[in-house]
Design a protein around this motif. Sequence first.
Motif, PDB file in Angstrom:
ATOM      1  N   TRP A   7      -6.694  -3.799  14.749  1.00 51.76           N
ATOM      2  CA  TRP A   7      -5.728  -3.210  14.164  1.00 51.76           C
ATOM      3  C   TRP A   7      -5.042  -2.142  14.584  1.00 51.76           C
ATOM      4  O   TRP A   7      -5.330  -1.989  15.953  1.00 51.76           O
ATOM      5  CB  TRP A   7      -6.602  -2.477  12.922  1.00 51.76           C
ATOM      6  N   ASP A  36      -8.192  -5.536   8.646  1.00 50.88           N
ATOM      7  CA  ASP A  36      -7.565  -4.254   7.986  1.00 50.88           C
ATOM      8  C   ASP A  36      -8.940  -3.313   7.421  1.00 50.88           C
ATOM      9  O   ASP A  36      -9.361  -3.637   6.411  1.00 50.88           O
ATOM     10  CB  ASP A  36      -6.836  -4.734   6.726  1.00 50.88           C
ATOM     11  N   LYS A  39      -9.033  -1.991   4.050  1.00 53.30           N
ATOM     12  CA  LYS A  39      -9.451  -2.819   2.749  1.00 53.30           C
ATOM     13  C   LYS A  39     -10.939  -3.073   3.083  1.00 53.30           C
ATOM     14  O   LYS A  39     -11.602  -3.718   2.141  1.00 53.30           O
ATOM     15  CB  LYS A  39      -8.574  -4.271   2.810  1.00 53.30           C
ATOM     16  N   THR A 210       1.406  -3.303  13.740  1.00 53.84           N
ATOM     17  CA  THR A 210       1.947  -1.920  13.248  1.00 53.84           C
ATOM     18  C   THR A 210       2.778  -2.412  11.803  1.00 53.84           C
ATOM     19  O   THR A 210       2.561  -1.376  11.013  1.00 53.84           O
ATOM     20  CB  THR A 210       2.754  -1.146  14.125  1.00 53.84           C
ATOM     21  N   THR A 211       3.283  -3.406  11.794  1.00 50.12           N
ATOM     22  CA  THR A 211       4.015  -3.772  10.332  1.00 50.12           C
ATOM     23  C   THR A 211       3.052  -3.958   9.267  1.00 50.12           C
ATOM     24  O   THR A 211       3.533  -4.075   8.102  1.00 50.12           O
ATOM     25  CB  THR A 211       4.797  -4.958  10.698  1.00 50.12           C
ATOM     26  N   ARG A 213       0.243  -2.035   8.915  1.00 51.55           N
ATOM     27  CA  ARG A 213      -0.396  -0.924   8.600  1.00 51.55           C
ATOM     28  C   ARG A 213       0.470   0.076   7.583  1.00 51.55           C
ATOM     29  O   ARG A 213       1.661   0.507   8.137  1.00 51.55           O
ATOM     30  CB  ARG A 213      -0.827   0.008   9.675  1.00 51.55           C
ATOM     31  N   LYS A 214       0.030   0.496   6.603  1.00 50.24           N
ATOM     32  CA  LYS A 214       0.711   1.636   5.653  1.00 50.24           C
ATOM     33  C   LYS A 214       0.970   2.797   6.310  1.00 50.24           C
ATOM     34  O   LYS A 214       0.037   3.429   7.109  1.00 50.24           O
ATOM     35  CB  LYS A 214       0.156   1.642   4.302  1.00 50.24           C
ATOM     36  N   PRO A 215       1.974   3.566   6.053  1.00 51.89           N
ATOM     37  CA  PRO A 215       2.189   5.123   6.821  1.00 51.89           C
ATOM     38  C   PRO A 215       1.337   5.845   6.402  1.00 51.89           C
ATOM     39  O   PRO A 215       0.769   6.744   7.002  1.00 51.89           O
ATOM     40  CB  PRO A 215       3.540   5.321   6.189  1.00 51.89           C
ATOM     41  N   GLU A 216       0.625   5.721   4.942  1.00 49.88           N
ATOM     42  CA  GLU A 216      -0.342   6.680   4.600  1.00 49.88           C
ATOM     43  C   GLU A 216      -1.460   5.984   3.841  1.00 49.88           C
ATOM     44  O   GLU A 216      -1.276   4.973   3.211  1.00 49.88           O
ATOM     45  CB  GLU A 216       0.116   7.755   3.630  1.00 49.88           C
ATOM     46  N   MET A 217      -2.811   6.402   3.780  1.00 48.64           N
ATOM     47  CA  MET A 217      -3.948   5.687   3.243  1.00 48.64           C
ATOM     48  C   MET A 217      -3.963   6.111   1.916  1.00 48.64           C
ATOM     49  O   MET A 217      -3.829   7.405   1.517  1.00 48.64           O
ATOM     50  CB  MET A 217      -4.981   6.053   4.087  1.00 48.64           C
ATOM     51  N   ASP A 218      -4.483   5.376   0.891  1.00 46.41           N
ATOM     52  CA  ASP A 218      -4.407   5.805  -0.616  1.00 46.41           C
ATOM     53  C   ASP A 218      -6.152   6.196  -0.559  1.00 46.41           C
ATOM     54  O   ASP A 218      -7.022   5.714   0.434  1.00 46.41           O
ATOM     55  CB  ASP A 218      -4.226   4.717  -1.367  1.00 46.41           C
ATOM     56  N   GLU A 221      -8.569   3.509   0.306  1.00 46.56           N
ATOM     57  CA  GLU A 221      -8.890   3.166   1.894  1.00 46.56           C
ATOM     58  C   GLU A 221      -9.509   4.237   2.588  1.00 46.56           C
ATOM     59  O   GLU A 221     -10.311   4.062   3.507  1.00 46.56           O
ATOM     60  CB  GLU A 221      -7.386   3.057   2.178  1.00 46.56           C
TER      61      GLU A 221
END
Length: 238
Positions: A7, A36, A39, A210-211, A213-218, A221
């Motif tokens: 990751w 991921d 997830k 890198t594309t 991976r989201k910039p921020e985790m919810d 996550e």
Amino acid sequence: MIDVYSWATPNGHKIHIMMEECGYRLDRDWRAIPIDIGKGDQFKPAFLKISPNNKIPAIVDPNGPDGKPIHLFESGAILLYLANKMGRFLPKSIRGKYETMEWLMFQMGGLGPMLGQNHHFRLYAPQKIDYAIERYTNEAKRLYGVLDERLKKNKFIVGNEYTIADIAIYPWTRRWDKQGMDLKDYPNFKRWFEMVGARPAVQRGVEVLTTLRKPEMDPKEKEQLFGATQYQRRKLAK
């Protein structure tokens, strides 16, 4: 072709960089198989067979040292394996090998865990705990100081030779600004950081996955990474 289960994290980028530095090219000589971690892919039985500690990265090399497939987890072990397999980035001399392993262990046992805690309490913890932030920021400053002093008389971490020690340390220091650091305080480190970051293989390596991976985790996550899910006992699939 070597499969790299990974990751876009500092530990993942170590292996991405190493593959590219060794002349292996993504999707030609090695594959990046995304795990991921937000997830919960790291908890799947198939991945646990390769990495029982449910951490990335892990690799599967169909052409192991005895001609049979081998799978490995722990980024430091993977770097040592690849360095020996490819005959690169690990000095030939006994002294040089041990110096390199010394600084590799420095990253694995100190720099990585402490900067990881720094990131957690600064960026991800649900409550801002001043004591924890101060404690891990001060430790980060101490560790950057160790590196700065080391690089005062050395071009790279181990003398004048670029090694797996540099490859291991660089990804963990890319987010120095998020760690409460000011590179003006560490001029020797800054010189090394910019030099390593300018290497084409390093630039390719840190872009892998890198594309995805989201910039921020919810919140879900974060629970996967830091909550009760992390501590459930799991059995490997037969």
